[in-house]
Design an enzyme around this catalytic site. Structure first.
Site, PDB file in Angstrom:
ATOM      1  N   GLY A   1       0.818  -1.218   0.000  1.00 44.63           N
ATOM      2  CA  GLY A   1       0.000   0.000   0.000  1.00 44.63           C
ATOM      3  C   GLY A   1       0.844   1.257   0.000  1.00 44.63           C
ATOM      4  O   GLY A   1       2.048   1.226  -0.317  1.00 44.63           O
TER       5      GLY A   1
ATOM      6  N   GLU B   1      -1.953  -5.489  -1.035  1.00 40.64           N
ATOM      7  CA  GLU B   1      -1.266  -6.043   0.138  1.00 40.64           C
ATOM      8  C   GLU B   1      -0.709  -4.939   1.039  1.00 40.64           C
ATOM      9  O   GLU B   1       0.502  -4.866   1.282  1.00 40.64           O
ATOM     10  CB  GLU B   1      -0.088  -6.918  -0.321  1.00 40.64           C
ATOM     11  CG  GLU B   1      -0.476  -8.042  -1.268  1.00 40.64           C
ATOM     12  CD  GLU B   1       0.725  -8.783  -1.852  1.00 40.64           C
ATOM     13  OE1 GLU B   1       0.581  -9.933  -2.241  1.00 40.64           O
ATOM     14  OE2 GLU B   1       1.815  -8.196  -1.924  1.00 40.64           O
TER      15      GLU B   1
ATOM     16  N   ARG C   1       2.149  -1.216   6.036  1.00 41.18           N
ATOM     17  CA  ARG C   1       2.544  -0.011   6.772  1.00 41.18           C
ATOM     18  C   ARG C   1       1.379   0.959   6.978  1.00 41.18           C
ATOM     19  O   ARG C   1       1.186   1.497   8.058  1.00 41.18           O
ATOM     20  CB  ARG C   1       3.653   0.688   5.980  1.00 41.18           C
ATOM     21  CG  ARG C   1       4.325   1.814   6.724  1.00 41.18           C
ATOM     22  CD  ARG C   1       5.215   2.610   5.781  1.00 41.18           C
ATOM     23  NE  ARG C   1       6.183   1.829   5.060  1.00 41.18           N
ATOM     24  CZ  ARG C   1       7.436   1.604   5.439  1.00 41.18           C
ATOM     25  NH1 ARG C   1       7.868   2.094   6.570  1.00 41.18           N
ATOM     26  NH2 ARG C   1       8.248   0.893   4.688  1.00 41.18           N
TER      27      ARG C   1
ATOM     28  N   ARG D   1      14.514   0.745  12.653  1.00 40.46           N
ATOM     29  CA  ARG D   1      14.359   1.566  11.436  1.00 40.46           C
ATOM     30  C   ARG D   1      15.256   2.812  11.405  1.00 40.46           C
ATOM     31  O   ARG D   1      15.833   3.105  10.367  1.00 40.46           O
ATOM     32  CB  ARG D   1      12.890   1.967  11.241  1.00 40.46           C
ATOM     33  CG  ARG D   1      11.921   0.781  11.103  1.00 40.46           C
ATOM     34  CD  ARG D   1      10.541   1.189  10.589  1.00 40.46           C
ATOM     35  NE  ARG D   1      10.595   1.529   9.186  1.00 40.46           N
ATOM     36  CZ  ARG D   1      10.628   2.742   8.718  1.00 40.46           C
ATOM     37  NH1 ARG D   1      10.571   3.778   9.540  1.00 40.46           N
ATOM     38  NH2 ARG D   1      10.716   2.974   7.425  1.00 40.46           N
TER      39      ARG D   1
ATOM     40  N   CYS E   1      25.147  -1.317  23.018  1.00 34.86           N
ATOM     41  CA  CYS E   1      26.560  -0.950  22.851  1.00 34.86           C
ATOM     42  C   CYS E   1      26.944  -0.746  21.396  1.00 34.86           C
ATOM     43  O   CYS E   1      27.740  -1.520  20.835  1.00 34.86           O
ATOM     44  CB  CYS E   1      27.438  -2.033  23.458  1.00 34.86           C
ATOM     45  SG  CYS E   1      27.165  -2.158  25.203  1.00 34.86           S
ATOM     46  N   GLU E   2      26.349   0.238  20.765  1.00 36.81           N
ATOM     47  CA  GLU E   2      26.715   0.600  19.396  1.00 36.81           C
ATOM     48  C   GLU E   2      26.430   2.088  19.216  1.00 36.81           C
ATOM     49  O   GLU E   2      25.396   2.580  19.687  1.00 36.81           O
ATOM     50  CB  GLU E   2      25.852  -0.155  18.369  1.00 36.81           C
ATOM     51  CG  GLU E   2      25.933  -1.640  18.485  1.00 36.81           C
ATOM     52  CD  GLU E   2      25.919  -2.364  17.147  1.00 36.81           C
ATOM     53  OE1 GLU E   2      26.111  -1.711  16.102  1.00 36.81           O
ATOM     54  OE2 GLU E   2      25.726  -3.576  17.182  1.00 36.81           O
TER      55      GLU E   2
ATOM     56  N   TYR F   1       6.730  -2.607  11.085  1.00 35.02           N
ATOM     57  CA  TYR F   1       8.159  -2.940  11.038  1.00 35.02           C
ATOM     58  C   TYR F   1       8.868  -2.481  12.314  1.00 35.02           C
ATOM     59  O   TYR F   1      10.045  -2.128  12.288  1.00 35.02           O
ATOM     60  CB  TYR F   1       8.820  -2.318   9.798  1.00 35.02           C
ATOM     61  CG  TYR F   1       8.112  -2.647   8.497  1.00 35.02           C
ATOM     62  CD1 TYR F   1       8.151  -3.934   7.968  1.00 35.02           C
ATOM     63  CD2 TYR F   1       7.389  -1.672   7.790  1.00 35.02           C
ATOM     64  CE1 TYR F   1       7.498  -4.246   6.782  1.00 35.02           C
ATOM     65  CE2 TYR F   1       6.736  -1.972   6.601  1.00 35.02           C
ATOM     66  CZ  TYR F   1       6.796  -3.256   6.105  1.00 35.02           C
ATOM     67  OH  TYR F   1       6.155  -3.561   4.934  1.00 35.02           O
TER      68      TYR F   1
HETATM   69  N1  LLP Z   1       3.686  -7.069  -0.415  1.00 32.28           N
HETATM   70  C1  LLP Z   1       4.971  -7.444  -0.601  1.00 32.28           C
HETATM   71  C2  LLP Z   1       5.271  -8.492  -1.569  1.00 32.28           C
HETATM   72  C3  LLP Z   1       6.010  -6.830   0.127  1.00 32.28           C
HETATM   73  O1  LLP Z   1       7.256  -7.200  -0.082  1.00 32.28           O
HETATM   74  C4  LLP Z   1       5.682  -5.817   1.069  1.00 32.28           C
HETATM   75  C5  LLP Z   1       6.732  -5.169   1.846  1.00 32.28           C
HETATM   76  C6  LLP Z   1       4.335  -5.471   1.230  1.00 32.28           C
HETATM   77  C7  LLP Z   1       3.367  -6.108   0.472  1.00 32.28           C
HETATM   78  C8  LLP Z   1       3.876  -4.410   2.208  1.00 32.28           C
HETATM   79  O2  LLP Z   1       4.254  -3.141   1.810  1.00 32.28           O
HETATM   80  P1  LLP Z   1       3.738  -1.838   2.628  1.00 32.28           P
HETATM   81  O3  LLP Z   1       2.245  -1.703   2.425  1.00 32.28           O
HETATM   82  O4  LLP Z   1       4.041  -2.058   4.071  1.00 32.28           O
HETATM   83  O5  LLP Z   1       4.493  -0.717   2.029  1.00 32.28           O
HETATM   84  N2  LLP Z   1      11.184  -3.025   6.775  1.00 32.28           N
HETATM   85  C9  LLP Z   1      11.038  -1.942   5.848  1.00 32.28           C
HETATM   86  C10 LLP Z   1       9.954  -2.201   4.803  1.00 32.28           C
HETATM   87  C11 LLP Z   1      10.151  -3.467   4.025  1.00 32.28           C
HETATM   88  C12 LLP Z   1       9.049  -3.689   2.997  1.00 32.28           C
HETATM   89  C13 LLP Z   1       9.083  -5.072   2.499  1.00 32.28           C
HETATM   90  N3  LLP Z   1       7.977  -5.439   1.694  1.00 32.28           N
HETATM   91  C14 LLP Z   1      10.767  -0.658   6.633  1.00 32.28           C
HETATM   92  O6  LLP Z   1      10.726  -0.686   7.865  1.00 32.28           O
HETATM   93  O7  LLP Z   1      10.635   0.396   6.031  1.00 32.28           O
END
Ligand code: LLP
Length: 410
Positions: free
Chosen positions: A237, A271, A274, A310, A340-341, A369
Site C-alpha cells: 500500500g 497487500e 505499513r 528503522r 553498545c553501538e 516494522y
Molecule cells: N507485499 C509485498 C510483496 C512486500 O514485499 C511488502 C513489503 C508489502 C506487500 C507491504 O508493503 P507496505 O504496504 O508495508 O508498504 N522493513 C522496511 C519495509 C520493508 C518492505 C518489504 N515489503 C521498513 O521498515 O521500512
C-alpha cells in the site's frame, strides 16, 4: 488518535503515563480504532466481489492485531511458513492467504499446499518447478501468480525498493511471457493471476500506476496465448506521514487509478501493511539518564535499536514527543538507547524540552516494522505490546523474561 487530557498525552482515551505505570516501559502501544479506520479505507475502495485486501503481516504479526484484521474480513499477504502459521492461528481463512518471497523452502511450499492457501506469488522458474513437483507429490494443484519485476524505480530508501531492475525480486520483466508459457504446461499448476510489488513507503500514485500499465502489457500478451489472468495483485500500500509535512495520497485515489488501467472483469489484490498499522503504533519509552558529551545532549532511553531498528537501518525519521505538555526550554538532543553501538539511536538532533530524569517519550509511527523487526540483541528481552480501545487497554504480548532469552538453548 493522539490527544491531550489536561497536560497528558493520550492514545484514544488512555493516558500514556497510565500505560507506563501499568505495563512498564518500554512498551509498544497500538490504537485499535486507528487500525480499523485504516483498513476500512482500503476495504471501502474495493467494490464487492472485486478481490481482496490482504494485510502484509510482515509489518506486524501480533496475534491480536492479526485477529482484529481477520475479523474485519482481511486476507493475508505472507512471506514465510511462520507467517502462514500465525495467520491460520489468527483465523484468516486459507482461501484469503497469498504467499510471496524469493526463497520459499520445499518444507514451506509443502506446508502452504497442505494448508490450502489461496495463491503462491512465484518469483523464479526454479520455484515454479519446485511447487509443481511438491503439488504432484501431494496430489493437489497449486494456484499461482507470477511476481513480475516491472522495472519501476520509486522514490524511497534503496533497501526497500523491490521493483527496480537488478533487485532479487520477481521474474525479470522480459521473462514474464515465457514464465506463463512454461507454467501452462505444468500439470499441477493453476495459473490465476499476476503480481508486482515496487517497494514500500511510497508517497505518490504515479509509480504504482506506471507499474500497473507495464503489468497490463504482460496481461494482454499472456491472454493472447489463451491463459486467463483473473487476479491483478498490486503489492503493498501507500507510505505514511512520518514527518508532519509529508503528503500522502488518498487510498481511494491510488486504487481507482489502478482500476482504470485494467479491463472491467479483473479482480484485484492489494497487500497494504505499513499504511494499516504504522501510524496506529507507538513506542513508549522512559528517559533513564541524561548527559552531555561535548556540545551534545543525550536522552538515554530504555528502548534501543533492538526494539526499533528503522532509524539506524534506513536512516528513518520517527517523530519523538514527550507525553506531558511542558513549557521547559528546548535543546537539541540525541535520543539514544542502552545498546553498545554508536548506531543505537531513535532520533538525532531533535529539539526536545529539557526533561526530568524518569520522564517518558513516545516514538510515533512505530506500528509497522517495529516490534516485527525487533530482536533480543544485547540480551534485551522482547517488549510487551498493548492494544488500546477507547478507554480500555489489553496486554497483547507479555514482556519477555530473562528465562525466555535462553529457553531454546541446549
Ligand atoms: N507485499 C509485498 C510483496 C512486500 O514485499 C511488502 C513489503 C508489502 C506487500 C507491504 O508493503 P507496505 O504496504 O508495508 O508498504 N522493513 C522496511 C519495509 C520493508 C518492505 C518489504 N515489503 C521498513 O521498515 O521500512
Amino acid at each position: 488518535m493522539l490527544n491531550f487530557k489536561d497536560k497528558d498525552l493520550c492514545v484514544e482515551q488512555v493516558k500514556f503515563i497510565d500505560i507506563a505505570k501499568k505495563y512498564g516501559t518500554s512498551v509498544y502501544v497500538y490504537s485499535q480504532n486507528k487500525i480499523i479506520e485504516n483498513f476500512e479505507k482500503y476495504k471501502r475502495a474495493l467494490p464487492v466481489n472485486k478481490g481482496m485486501i490482504c494485510f502484509a503481516c510482515k509489518t506486524n504479526s501480533n496475534f491480536s492485531i492479526l485477529k482484529l484484521l481477520s475479523n474485519l474480513g482481511a486476507g493475508a499477504d505472507t512471506t514465510s511458513g511462520g507467517e502462514i502459521f500465525r495467520c491460520l492461528r489468527a483465523n484468516f481463512v486459507p482461501s484469503k492467504i497469498v504467499y510471496a518471497g524469493v526463497g520459499k523452502t520445499f518444507q514451506e511450499i509443502e506446508y502452504a499446499l497442505k494448508s490450502k492457501i489461496f495463491m503462491f506469488n512465484v518469483e523464479s522458474f526454479e520455484e515454479l518447478e519446485a511447487i509443481n513437483k511438491i503439488a504432484q507429490k501431494l496430489k493437489v494443484k497449486a494456484r499461482i501468480s507470477f511476481r513480475i519485476n516491472p522495472y519501476v524505480d520509486p522514490d524511497t530508501h534503496s533497501y526497500i525498493v523491490t521493483g527496480k531492475k537488478g533487485t532479487k525480486f520477481g521474474i525479470p520483466y522480459e521473462d514474464a511471457i515465457s514464465a506463463y508459457l512454461l507454467a501452462k504446461k505444468k500439470k499441477n499448476i493453476i495459473i490465476s493471476g499476476i503480481h508486482s510489488h515496487i517497494g514500500s513507503q511510497i508517497l505518490e500514485v504515479a509509480p504504482f500506476k506506471l507499474a500497473a500499465q507495464k503489468i497490463k502489457k504482460i496481461v494482454e500478451q499472456v491472454e493472447k496465448q489463451g491463459i486467463n489472468i483473473e487476479y491483478i495483485n498490486c503489492g503493498g500500500g501507500l507510505g505514511i506521514e512520518y514527518k508532519n509535512n509529508q503528503k500522502v495520497p488518498l487510498v481511494k485515489n491510488l486504487m481507482s487509478e489502478i482500476f482504470s488501467v485494467f479491463d472491467k472483469d479483473k479482480k484485484f489484490i492489494f497487500e497494504p501493511g505499513r499504511s494499516i498499522v504504522g501510524a496506529a503504533g507507538y513506542l513508549l519509552t522512559k528517559v533513564i539518564y541524561r548527559k552531555k558529551s561535548g556540545e551534545k545532549s543525550f536522552l538515554i532511553t530504555d528502548a534501543g535499536m533492538n526494539d526499533l531498528i528503522r532509524p539506524t537501518l534506513y536512516g528513518a525519521y520517527h517523530d519523538i514527543i514527550p507525553i506531558k505538555k511542558t513549557l521547559a526550554k528546548k535543546v537539541k538532543s540525541d535520543v539514544v538507547g542502552p545498546v553498545c553501538e554508536s548506531g543505537d539511536f531513535l532520533g538525532r538532533d531533535r529539539m526536545l524540552p529539557i526533561l526530568p530524569q524518569g520522564e517518558h517519550l513516545v516514538v510515533k509511527c512505530a506500528g509497522a516494522y517495529g516490534a516485527a523487526m525487533s530482536s533480543s540483541y544485547n540480551s534485551r528481552p522482547l517488549l510487551a505490546e498493548v492494544l488500546v480501545s477507547k478507554n480500555k487497554t489489553f496486554l497483547i504480548r507479555k514482556r519477555a523474561s530473562y528465562n525466555d532469552l535462553v529457553t531454546n538453548e541446549c
